[in-house]
Design an enzyme around this catalytic site. Structure first.
Site, PDB file in Angstrom:
ATOM      1  N   LYS A  91      -0.180  11.167   5.062  1.00 55.29           N
ATOM      2  CA  LYS A  91      -0.080  10.330   6.420  1.00 55.29           C
ATOM      3  C   LYS A  91       0.641   9.220   5.280  1.00 55.29           C
ATOM      4  CE  LYS A  91      -2.831   7.085   8.400  1.00 55.29           C
ATOM      5  NZ  LYS A  91      -4.484   5.559   8.794  1.00 55.29           N
ATOM      6  N   LYS A 101       1.206  -0.846  -0.234  1.00 59.25           N
ATOM      7  CA  LYS A 101      -0.039  -0.216   0.006  1.00 59.25           C
ATOM      8  C   LYS A 101       0.791   1.406  -0.310  1.00 59.25           C
ATOM      9  CE  LYS A 101      -3.615   3.050   1.187  1.00 59.25           C
ATOM     10  NZ  LYS A 101      -4.560   2.987   0.654  1.00 59.25           N
TER      11      LYS A 101
HETATM   12  P1  NAD Z   1     -12.424   8.321   9.137  1.00 55.78           P
HETATM   13  O1  NAD Z   1     -11.964   9.593  10.375  1.00 55.78           O
HETATM   14  O2  NAD Z   1     -13.757   8.678   8.691  1.00 55.78           O
HETATM   15  O3  NAD Z   1     -12.844   6.773  10.571  1.00 55.78           O
HETATM   16  C1  NAD Z   1     -12.507   5.978  11.321  1.00 55.78           C
HETATM   17  C2  NAD Z   1     -13.179   5.710  12.718  1.00 55.78           C
HETATM   18  O4  NAD Z   1     -12.886   4.816  13.272  1.00 55.78           O
HETATM   19  C3  NAD Z   1     -14.137   7.591  12.589  1.00 55.78           C
HETATM   20  O5  NAD Z   1     -15.388   7.023  12.965  1.00 55.78           O
HETATM   21  C4  NAD Z   1     -13.696   6.458  14.373  1.00 55.78           C
HETATM   22  O6  NAD Z   1     -14.594   7.242  15.489  1.00 55.78           O
HETATM   23  C5  NAD Z   1     -13.570   5.485  14.386  1.00 55.78           C
HETATM   24  N1  NAD Z   1     -12.751   5.598  15.513  1.00 55.78           N
HETATM   25  C6  NAD Z   1     -12.327   5.652  16.184  1.00 55.78           C
HETATM   26  N2  NAD Z   1     -10.880   4.852  17.497  1.00 55.78           N
HETATM   27  C7  NAD Z   1     -11.844   4.005  17.801  1.00 55.78           C
HETATM   28  C8  NAD Z   1     -12.102   3.756  18.183  1.00 55.78           C
HETATM   29  N3  NAD Z   1     -10.705   3.361  19.933  1.00 55.78           N
HETATM   30  N4  NAD Z   1     -12.934   2.727  18.477  1.00 55.78           N
HETATM   31  C9  NAD Z   1     -13.391   2.464  17.209  1.00 55.78           C
HETATM   32  N5  NAD Z   1     -13.591   3.275  17.006  1.00 55.78           N
HETATM   33  C10 NAD Z   1     -12.595   4.193  15.846  1.00 55.78           C
HETATM   34  O7  NAD Z   1     -11.281   7.599   8.279  1.00 55.78           O
HETATM   35  P2  NAD Z   1     -11.398   6.684   6.797  1.00 55.78           P
HETATM   36  O8  NAD Z   1     -11.442   7.796   5.773  1.00 55.78           O
HETATM   37  O9  NAD Z   1     -12.801   5.817   6.816  1.00 55.78           O
HETATM   38  O10 NAD Z   1     -10.157   5.981   7.030  1.00 55.78           O
HETATM   39  C11 NAD Z   1      -9.932   4.773   7.954  1.00 55.78           C
HETATM   40  C12 NAD Z   1      -8.848   4.108   7.149  1.00 55.78           C
HETATM   41  O11 NAD Z   1      -8.820   3.834   6.133  1.00 55.78           O
HETATM   42  C13 NAD Z   1      -7.553   5.240   7.674  1.00 55.78           C
HETATM   43  O12 NAD Z   1      -6.524   4.029   7.859  1.00 55.78           O
HETATM   44  C14 NAD Z   1      -7.409   5.804   6.267  1.00 55.78           C
HETATM   45  O13 NAD Z   1      -5.661   5.438   6.345  1.00 55.78           O
HETATM   46  C15 NAD Z   1      -7.718   4.109   5.173  1.00 55.78           C
HETATM   47  N6  NAD Z   1      -7.950   4.618   3.720  1.00 55.78           N
HETATM   48  C16 NAD Z   1      -8.882   5.723   3.788  1.00 55.78           C
HETATM   49  C17 NAD Z   1      -8.962   6.161   2.510  1.00 55.78           C
HETATM   50  C18 NAD Z   1     -10.216   7.624   1.980  1.00 55.78           C
HETATM   51  O14 NAD Z   1     -10.168   7.504   1.578  1.00 55.78           O
HETATM   52  N7  NAD Z   1     -11.028   8.090   2.993  1.00 55.78           N
HETATM   53  C19 NAD Z   1      -9.051   5.377   1.437  1.00 55.78           C
HETATM   54  C20 NAD Z   1      -7.635   4.089   1.650  1.00 55.78           C
HETATM   55  C21 NAD Z   1      -7.445   3.727   2.987  1.00 55.78           C
END
Ligand code: NAD
Length: 290
Positions: free
Chosen positions: A243, A168
């Site tokens: 990130k 990734k």
């Molecule tokens: P986001 O911030 O929208 O979602 C993360 C969620 O995790 C939130 O709802 C938060 O409340 C929850 N959370 C945090 N701590 C927690 C805990 N201790 N227990 C339970 N829930 C908890 O982020 P996202 O955009 O959904 O990204 C999630 C992952 O996916 C990240 O690692 C990001 O790098 C990866 N990612 C994101 C994208 C994108 O386009 N958004 C693309 C590829 C990968």
């Protein structure tokens, strides 16, 4: 299947909904009440702690913000709470070292576990068209694949634990470099007097062709529809690209390699993010050359 899903944000929300749509019993948990409400509407059962969500499941899927949170959730709420034969699947993007540590701890407790970060953004998470890059043993991969297939279009085994994360961040470092190169080439062509569409017509069938040009062109009105045509809204946020570049540089240091162009891409995205562009699509970096 009975599946616990932890982390129902932008990505996890759509992924959990797709598992429910595919007929699985999804036991969902997030710290956010709003996210829990949406998961309930999408057909998931919701719980007030991650450990409750893990009770009696056959698989656990997580989609969390960073490595520290992943480590603490698995240590405190998953291992010792999910049945020992449940397969554990972390889809978050985190550092390679933490992914390997968490998997080693899970294996010590008897679990099969994989790291399985994704390619594809929020639309792909909602549409069930993500690509999963999976690190872990052959057995763990096969078991995870059965779950991941309901959330994506491709599930690829990248090798041992942590190799999903390695794939990734190497891919995204290349993407960042490619996007900056594409932006610079278009702006330079324009300043040398070429029409952007004419440059596209030439370069897209010449040796400079790349994904950032022909699938995600940073110039509005050129190439297929992309965030550039929507004022750089939606798509893949600059903050998330930054990130991934930071994770890439950390991994490079542990692997004793100095990717110089990758490091420069990180510096450029750091500056772009720092000047208030974190929520804009990463292709907006072309506006730095206006
Ligand atoms: P986001 O911030 O929208 O979602 C993360 C969620 O995790 C939130 O709802 C938060 O409340 C929850 N959370 C945090 N701590 C927690 C805990 N201790 N227990 C339970 N829930 C908890 O982020 P996202 O955009 O959904 O990204 C999630 C992952 O996916 C990240 O690692 C990001 O790098 C990866 N990612 C994101 C994208 C994108 O386009 N958004 C693309 C590829 C990968």
């Amino acid at each position: 299947m009975k599946i616990a899903f932890i982390g129902l944000g932008n990505m996890g929300g759509g992924m959990a909904a797709n598992l429910a749509k595919a007929g699985h019993t999804v036991r969902a948990f997030d710290l956010s009440e709003e996210a829990l409400g949406k998961a309930k509407e999408a057909g998931c059962e919701t719980f007030s702690t991650a450990s409750e969500a893990c009770a009696g499941v056959e698989a656990v899927v997580s989609m969390l913000p960073n490595g520290q949170i992943v480590k603490s959730v698995y240590q405190s709420d998953v291992i010792g709470h999910a049945p020992g034969d449940a397969v554990l699947i972390d889809c978050s993007t985190i550092d390679v070292a933490t992914a390997r540590d968490v998997i080693a701890a899970a294996e010590e407790a008897g679990h099969d576990m994989v790291d399985s970060p994704v390619s594809g953004g929020i639309a792909a998470a909602e549409g069930g068209t993500l690509t999963f890059m999976v690190g872990g043993s052959e057995t763990a991969f096969k078991r995870a694949e059965a779950v991941l297939a309901d959330m994506g279009k491709a599930v690829i085994h990248a090798g041992d634990a942590g190799n999903g994360q390695a794939a990734k961040i190497c891919n995204n470092m290349l993407l960042a470099v490619q996007m900056i190169g594409t932006a610079e080439a278009f702006k330079m062509a324009e300043k040398l007097g070429l029409d952007p569409q004419t440059f596209y017509d030439i370069s897209s069938v010449s040796s400079g062709q790349c994904w950032s040009m022909t699938s995600y062109c940073p110039v509005p009105g050129v190439g297929p529809q992309s965030p550039a045509d929507n004022d750089y809204k939606g798509g893949f946020a600059t903050a998330l690209m930054l990130k991934d570049l930071k994770l890439a540089m950390d991994a490079a240091a542990t692997a004793h390699i100095s990717p110089r162009i990758g490091a420069l891409a990180k510096e450029l995205y750091e500056a772009f993010d720092g000047s208030g562009n974190g929520s804009r699509d990463f292709s907006a970096i072309i506006t730095e050359y206006d």
